[in-house]
Design a protein around this motif. Structure first.
Motif, PDB file in Angstrom:
ATOM      1  N   GLU A 163      -1.522   2.893   8.914  1.00 33.49           N
ATOM      2  CA  GLU A 163      -1.425   1.731   9.797  1.00 33.49           C
ATOM      3  C   GLU A 163      -1.349   0.436   8.980  1.00 33.49           C
ATOM      4  O   GLU A 163      -0.510  -0.427   9.258  1.00 33.49           O
ATOM      5  N   LEU A 164      -2.212   0.307   7.977  1.00 30.77           N
ATOM      6  CA  LEU A 164      -2.206  -0.895   7.132  1.00 30.77           C
ATOM      7  C   LEU A 164      -0.883  -1.049   6.391  1.00 30.77           C
ATOM      8  O   LEU A 164      -0.313  -2.138   6.337  1.00 30.77           O
ATOM      9  N   LEU A 165      -0.390   0.048   5.834  1.00 26.21           N
ATOM     10  CA  LEU A 165       0.856  -0.008   5.070  1.00 26.21           C
ATOM     11  C   LEU A 165       2.044  -0.344   5.969  1.00 26.21           C
ATOM     12  O   LEU A 165       2.939  -1.093   5.568  1.00 26.21           O
ATOM     13  N   SER A 166       2.042   0.192   7.167  1.00 26.54           N
ATOM     14  CA  SER A 166       3.171  -0.099   8.064  1.00 26.54           C
ATOM     15  C   SER A 166       3.112  -1.537   8.591  1.00 26.54           C
ATOM     16  O   SER A 166       4.150  -2.156   8.801  1.00 26.54           O
ATOM     17  N   LEU A 167       1.909  -2.070   8.781  1.00 17.98           N
ATOM     18  CA  LEU A 167       1.774  -3.461   9.232  1.00 17.98           C
ATOM     19  C   LEU A 167       2.413  -4.432   8.245  1.00 17.98           C
ATOM     20  O   LEU A 167       3.017  -5.422   8.635  1.00 17.98           O
ATOM     21  N   ALA A 168       2.272  -4.141   6.974  1.00 20.62           N
ATOM     22  CA  ALA A 168       2.807  -5.026   5.936  1.00 20.62           C
ATOM     23  C   ALA A 168       4.168  -4.566   5.439  1.00 20.62           C
ATOM     24  O   ALA A 168       4.678  -5.095   4.459  1.00 20.62           O
ATOM     25  N   ASP A 169       4.723  -3.567   6.103  1.00 26.29           N
ATOM     26  CA  ASP A 169       6.014  -3.013   5.707  1.00 26.29           C
ATOM     27  C   ASP A 169       6.000  -2.525   4.258  1.00 26.29           C
ATOM     28  O   ASP A 169       6.955  -2.704   3.509  1.00 26.29           O
ATOM     29  N   LEU A 170       4.867  -1.916   3.858  1.00 26.51           N
ATOM     30  CA  LEU A 170       4.723  -1.337   2.525  1.00 26.51           C
ATOM     31  C   LEU A 170       4.977   0.162   2.627  1.00 26.51           C
ATOM     32  O   LEU A 170       4.070   0.972   2.564  1.00 26.51           O
ATOM     33  N   THR A 171       6.229   0.518   2.813  1.00 25.76           N
ATOM     34  CA  THR A 171       6.561   1.922   3.069  1.00 25.76           C
ATOM     35  C   THR A 171       7.287   2.570   1.893  1.00 25.76           C
ATOM     36  O   THR A 171       7.926   3.593   2.055  1.00 25.76           O
ATOM     37  N   THR A 172       7.175   1.981   0.713  1.00 25.53           N
ATOM     38  CA  THR A 172       7.809   2.566  -0.470  1.00 25.53           C
ATOM     39  C   THR A 172       6.873   3.595  -1.095  1.00 25.53           C
ATOM     40  O   THR A 172       5.755   3.803  -0.622  1.00 25.53           O
ATOM     41  N   ASP A 173       7.326   4.216  -2.181  1.00 26.28           N
ATOM     42  CA  ASP A 173       6.502   5.215  -2.863  1.00 26.28           C
ATOM     43  C   ASP A 173       5.367   4.588  -3.654  1.00 26.28           C
ATOM     44  O   ASP A 173       4.375   5.249  -3.953  1.00 26.28           O
ATOM     45  N   GLU A 174       5.546   3.312  -4.035  1.00 29.47           N
ATOM     46  CA  GLU A 174       4.507   2.582  -4.758  1.00 29.47           C
ATOM     47  C   GLU A 174       4.220   1.269  -4.040  1.00 29.47           C
ATOM     48  O   GLU A 174       5.114   0.673  -3.455  1.00 29.47           O
ATOM     49  N   VAL A 175       2.970   0.850  -4.090  1.00 28.08           N
ATOM     50  CA  VAL A 175       2.569  -0.400  -3.458  1.00 28.08           C
ATOM     51  C   VAL A 175       1.728  -1.212  -4.436  1.00 28.08           C
ATOM     52  O   VAL A 175       1.147  -0.676  -5.374  1.00 28.08           O
ATOM     53  N   GLU A 176       1.677  -2.516  -4.188  1.00 28.68           N
ATOM     54  CA  GLU A 176       0.810  -3.374  -4.991  1.00 28.68           C
ATOM     55  C   GLU A 176      -0.616  -3.225  -4.480  1.00 28.68           C
ATOM     56  O   GLU A 176      -0.884  -3.471  -3.291  1.00 28.68           O
ATOM     57  N   TRP A 177      -1.513  -2.829  -5.366  1.00 28.52           N
ATOM     58  CA  TRP A 177      -2.890  -2.584  -4.962  1.00 28.52           C
ATOM     59  C   TRP A 177      -3.533  -3.851  -4.389  1.00 28.52           C
ATOM     60  O   TRP A 177      -4.264  -3.796  -3.397  1.00 28.52           O
ATOM     61  N   ALA A 178      -3.267  -5.012  -4.975  1.00 26.39           N
ATOM     62  CA  ALA A 178      -3.882  -6.253  -4.497  1.00 26.39           C
ATOM     63  C   ALA A 178      -3.497  -6.539  -3.045  1.00 26.39           C
ATOM     64  O   ALA A 178      -4.324  -7.009  -2.257  1.00 26.39           O
ATOM     65  N   LYS A 179      -2.269  -6.246  -2.680  1.00 27.15           N
ATOM     66  CA  LYS A 179      -1.828  -6.463  -1.293  1.00 27.15           C
ATOM     67  C   LYS A 179      -2.551  -5.517  -0.337  1.00 27.15           C
ATOM     68  O   LYS A 179      -2.984  -5.919   0.744  1.00 27.15           O
ATOM     69  N   VAL A 180      -2.669  -4.272  -0.740  1.00 28.83           N
ATOM     70  CA  VAL A 180      -3.351  -3.287   0.107  1.00 28.83           C
ATOM     71  C   VAL A 180      -4.818  -3.683   0.267  1.00 28.83           C
ATOM     72  O   VAL A 180      -5.376  -3.632   1.377  1.00 28.83           O
ATOM     73  N   LEU A 181      -5.454  -4.096  -0.825  1.00 33.03           N
ATOM     74  CA  LEU A 181      -6.859  -4.513  -0.766  1.00 33.03           C
ATOM     75  C   LEU A 181      -7.030  -5.719   0.153  1.00 33.03           C
ATOM     76  O   LEU A 181      -7.943  -5.760   0.986  1.00 33.03           O
ATOM     77  N   ALA A 182      -6.141  -6.695   0.041  1.00 29.09           N
ATOM     78  CA  ALA A 182      -6.213  -7.882   0.908  1.00 29.09           C
ATOM     79  C   ALA A 182      -6.031  -7.497   2.378  1.00 29.09           C
ATOM     80  O   ALA A 182      -6.760  -7.995   3.253  1.00 29.09           O
ATOM     81  N   LEU A 183      -5.094  -6.600   2.646  1.00 30.83           N
ATOM     82  CA  LEU A 183      -4.889  -6.135   4.025  1.00 30.83           C
ATOM     83  C   LEU A 183      -6.123  -5.416   4.559  1.00 30.83           C
ATOM     84  O   LEU A 183      -6.528  -5.608   5.707  1.00 30.83           O
TER      85      LEU A 183
END
Length: 152
Positions: free
Chosen positions: A112-132
Motif C-alpha cells: 500500500e505504501l509503495l503504491s501510494l508513492a508510485d514506487l513500483t520498481t524493483d528497487e526503491v529509495e529507502w529514505a522515501k519508504v521510511l518517510a512514507l
C-alpha cells in the motif's frame, strides 16, 4: 547398534555444550522480549540468519509499551528496519519485503505504501519508504517528521 553412534545418553557428562550457546540463547531471549514479534518462528529464522551473515539483527532497541503484535507499523519496528537498511540508498523491494515481514509488519501495508508513492520498481529509495511509513504511522506531518528524526 551403529558403531559411529555413542549410544543412549544417560548422564550430563555425555553431553557436550558449546561454550557460546548460553550467551547466544540469552541474547536471543532478550531480543525476542524487546521485539515482541508477531510470528516468533519467522522472526527467529530472520534473527539467526542475520547473525550468521554478519548483518544487523531485526531487534528493537527497547520494548514498546502499548504496541501489540498485530502486524502493524510502530516506531520501534521502523527503527529496526532503518538499522538494517540504512547502509545503502536503494534497496531491492524483495529484500525490503523480506525484512518488513520478518519484524512482524504485514506485506499488504508495504504494498500500500509503495503504491501510494508510485514506487513500483524493483528497487526503491529507502529514505522515501521510511518517510512514507512515518507519515502513515502518525496523525500529522509534524509528528511524522519528529518520528523520522528520532529514527534517523
Amino acid at each position: 547398534m551403529d558403531p559411529n553412534q555413542p549410544g543412549p545418553i544417560y548422564t550430563a557428562e555425555q553431553i557436550s555444550i558449546p561454550p557460546s550457546l548460553p550467551n547466544i540463547l540469552k541474547d536471543f531471549t532478550k531480543a525476542a522480549i524487546r521485539t515482541q514479534p508477531h510470528d516468533l518462528l519467522e522472526w527467529s529464522a530472520a534473527y539467526f540468519q542475520s547473525l550468521s551473515k554478519g548483518e544487523v539483527a531485526p531487534v528493537k532497541p527497547r520494548y514498546e509499551i502499548g504496541v501489540f503484535n498485530t502486524g502493524g507499523l510502530s516506531k520501534g519496528r521502523l527503527s529496526v528496519l532503518h538499522n538494517q537498511l540504512c547502509h545503502s540508498v536503494h534497496v531491492a523491494v524483495t529484500e525490503l519485503n523480506e525484512k518488513w515481514t520478518a519484524i512482524g509488519c504485514e506485506s499488504s501495508k508495504l504494498e500500500e505504501l509503495l503504491s501510494l508513492a508510485d514506487l513500483t520498481t524493483d528497487e526503491v529509495e529507502w529514505a522515501k519508504v521510511l518517510a512514507l511509513a512515518c507519515t502513515a504511522l502518525e496523525n500529522n506531518l509534524t509528528d511524522a517528521i519528529t518520528t523520522l528524526c528520532d529514527i534517523m
